[in-house]
Design a protein around this motif. Sequence first.
Motif: not given
Length: 333
Positions: A252-256
């Motif tokens: 969902i949030t690739p940076s996390k």
Amino acid sequence: MATIQKLMNKKGVSYRVQIRRKGLPNIFKTFTHKQDARRFALRIEESKSAHRAYSSKLTFSTLVEMYLSKEYLGTKPQMQRSRLKYWLNHMGEMPINDIGKDDINSGLDKLPNELSNATINKYKKLASVVFNYGIRELGLTENPTRYIRSLPEKKGRTRYLSDNERKRLFRACRASKWEMLYLLALMAITTGARRGELLNLRWNDIDFEKQVAYINNTKNGEAKVLPLTIDVINELQLFNQNDSSLIFASKITPSKPYVFYKPWKRAVKDAELEDFRFHDLRHTTASYLAQNGATLLEIADVLGHKQIEVTKRYAHLCIEHKSTLINRVMGGI
């Protein structure tokens, strides 16, 4: 307090300055002329007086902010700050020089009853670290926590997987809906790395040719290199992105990092493991190493322990290995 001692030797007369500092090593310096010795002693004493004048107005909250911004070298300043927040609420606006043993004891007594002795000791240790910073950098003369004994703690947990349990867990991880759970578990067991270290790995941290992973941010603030087995390398190649993105990225949030709590709990249940947590994979690494002849120093190096005391929980496994070895080699003599 500074004292000047006259010394006689083969080269003639000299003057040694000794300055005592409470909680810190004493200062010694030798001069040929007494006047130079006096100037040096006076300069140090004036510096100490200036520090004391400054520290008399310093509050605990200001000292904490200075420590976090200038001294703390760990990877989780927010976690450090959240635990120190308790102390800030308890005595944040108090002048440092007014804080005594009773104030620290009062704060420890007000902690929730359900906290373990180990956790309470961590609160005391954090306060101690901040005061020690003030002693080193600002000339504070006292650390009120030094007069308070730490509470007795239970021995560290050493739950680890048997061979059959490991096989069942790997089988369950391979069957997981999250396709990277097996890779994460395999890396955890074969490297001994912490969960946070693995979850924050990026593809450009992997050197496929040298078969190593580079971790720049660790719990103790020191970078380290993880040797990777050929099985880990092969598994990584299946997902290799050839960029700087997170290896275990959230969909969902690739940076996390991916939140893998549910697939992990499902795999543990399917593998029929009792009382087993993800961090126990790290214990499994250490236990396997100990049972196969690794020394405590070698285990500490793999796990990244700064203090050998933490590693001693695996000492009995090292002894068992040595006993087996001695009996196998020397038993027939």
